[in-house]
Scaffold this motif. Structure first.
Motif, PDB file in Angstrom:
ATOM      1  N   SER A 143       1.003  -1.245  -0.071  1.00 16.75           N
ATOM      2  CA  SER A 143      -0.054   0.165  -0.036  1.00 16.75           C
ATOM      3  C   SER A 143       0.883   1.150  -0.023  1.00 16.75           C
ATOM      4  O   SER A 143       1.893   1.261   0.509  1.00 16.75           O
ATOM      5  CB  SER A 143      -0.788  -0.054   1.183  1.00 16.75           C
ATOM      6  OG  SER A 143      -0.130   0.094   2.418  1.00 16.75           O
ATOM      7  N   GLN A 188      -3.342  -1.736  -1.405  1.00 22.59           N
ATOM      8  CA  GLN A 188      -2.519  -3.152  -1.771  1.00 22.59           C
ATOM      9  C   GLN A 188      -3.166  -3.906  -2.940  1.00 22.59           C
ATOM     10  O   GLN A 188      -4.396  -4.038  -3.057  1.00 22.59           O
ATOM     11  CB  GLN A 188      -2.519  -3.973  -0.857  1.00 22.59           C
ATOM     12  CG  GLN A 188      -1.915  -5.372  -1.069  1.00 22.59           C
ATOM     13  CD  GLN A 188      -0.609  -5.472  -0.585  1.00 22.59           C
ATOM     14  OE1 GLN A 188      -0.044  -4.916   0.263  1.00 22.59           O
ATOM     15  NE2 GLN A 188      -0.054  -6.423  -1.070  1.00 22.59           N
ATOM     16  N   THR A 213       0.723  -4.030  -6.956  1.00 23.40           N
ATOM     17  CA  THR A 213       0.192  -2.773  -6.875  1.00 23.40           C
ATOM     18  C   THR A 213       0.772  -1.973  -7.964  1.00 23.40           C
ATOM     19  O   THR A 213       1.880  -1.887  -8.337  1.00 23.40           O
ATOM     20  CB  THR A 213       0.654  -1.934  -5.555  1.00 23.40           C
ATOM     21  OG1 THR A 213      -0.070  -2.854  -4.471  1.00 23.40           O
ATOM     22  CG2 THR A 213       0.024  -0.750  -5.529  1.00 23.40           C
TER      23      THR A 213
END
Length: 352
Positions: free
Chosen positions: A2, A27, A189
């Motif tokens: 994240s 994420q 991500t």
């Protein structure tokens, strides 16, 4: 991984590239940074990668302040618009370059490098092309090599700056589908920059729309198209007709037609926004009188330009096999909106 972005500020001389930008990137999501040239999207991407330093604010990787991390320690795979491949190296050597230059404890054995390169060639569907040089590949193949090279270092985040901007339309469409499939397989991500609204709406889980260094709207592609948060977003994402309007005695009037405002009221000058596909032809009753001034077939759609009696020109989009009133230049018609949004002239959010 994240990524949390907190109040980033970045200027280049008198130009403000980022103006108090805050953003949470989840994420495993694929996030698009969408906006016109100069909106700050590439600067934001480069700050995340560590290639630019913000004047103030923070970038957090899984809660860790990225300011304490070098570019290498961030482990961000970066893909540029123009590939940035080494022309004198083969495809295999380009992909393995980031692993081969590691030193000390991070050094990777040659056998492991070769195995990783072979795995990535298969992943990006370039099996058998490892011995070629970039000049021997198509544009789409070169961009796949660039993506494989970014993935070789096992990044925590993948950053793409206009990755398909140098490619023709058909190759762009093919690579968009492929990139979405690749993302779903890897679960990385991923943040990509684009000024192409179709690209962003087709690819992304969420879209951050930037304008003049600020985020105008953050949400799903459907939200960006169906529930724009500002006149800028309405105009930038998709085609739209803009009509001057005014509140009179609790009713919203646009081009002389009173519109039903469901639960929201305003006052004074306003603007009404109607997408071309949300304008319908009506046989009689309430509607805008208009004259058709142009008809154009656009693939599976029929695009009609019409001039309202009030003087404003609008576009209507219909299926090419439209089964309704005849549509030809010079014909008188009546139009009514199925759905619309409105904003007061000061730009505050007030959709129907």
């Amino acid at each position: 991984m994240s990524i949390k972005i907190e109040r980033l500020q970045k200027t280049f001389g008198a130009f403000t590239a980022l103006d108090d930008v805050s953003l949470d990137i989840r994420q495993g999501e694929l996030l698009a940074l969408l906006g016109p040239s100069g909106s700050g999207k590439t600067t934001l991407l480069r700050v995340i990668a560590g290639l630019e330093q913000a004047d103030s604010g923070r970038v957090l990787f899984d809660g860790e302040d990225a300011a304490t991390l070098s570019v290498q320690a961030r482990r961000a795979g970066f893909v540029f618009q123009h590939y940035a491949l080494f022309r004198h190296l083969t495809v295999e050597e380009n992909i393995g370059f980031g692993l081969r230059v590691r030193r000390g404890k991070a050094r990777v054995a040659e056998a492991a490098v070769r195995a990783r390169v072979a795995e990535l060639l298969s992943l990006v569907q370039l099996d058998g092309l490892g011995g070629r040089y970039p000049a021997q590949l198509s544009g789409g193949q070169r961009q796949r090599v660039a993506l494989a090279r970014a993935l070789a270092i096992e990044p925590r985040v993948l950053l793409l700056d206009e990755p398909f901007g140098a490619l023709d339309a058909q190759v762009r469409r093919d690579l968009r589908r492929w990139l979405r499939e690749l993302h779903d397989r890897t679960g990385l991500t991923t943040v990509f920059v684009t000024h192409d609204q179709e690209e962003a709406l087709e690819l992304a889980d969420r879209v951050a729309i930037l304008n003049r260094g600020r985020i105008e709207q953050l949400g799903s592609p459907a939200d960006a198209y169906d529930a724009p948060a500002s006149p800028f977003v309405y105009s930038f994402v998709g085609a739209v007709n803009r009509l001057p309007a005014r509140w009179e005695s609790g009713e919203l009037h646009a081009a002389g037609l009173p519109l039903t405002a469901q639960g929201v009221r305003g006052q004074g000058e306003a603007e009404v926004f109607v997408r071309p596909e949300d304008l319908r032809l009506v046989d009689d009753g309430v509607g805008w009188p208009a004259i058709i001034v142009g008809v154009q077939r656009n693939g599976p759609r029929l695009r009609i330009r019409a001039r309202l009696d009030a003087g404003d020109q609008v576009e209507i989009e219909l299926p090419s096999g439209f089964d309704g009133p005849a549509t030809h230049t010079g014909q008188a018609i009546r139009l009514a909106p199925k759905r619309y949004g409105w904003f007061p002239r000061d730009g505050a959010m007030a959709p129907v």
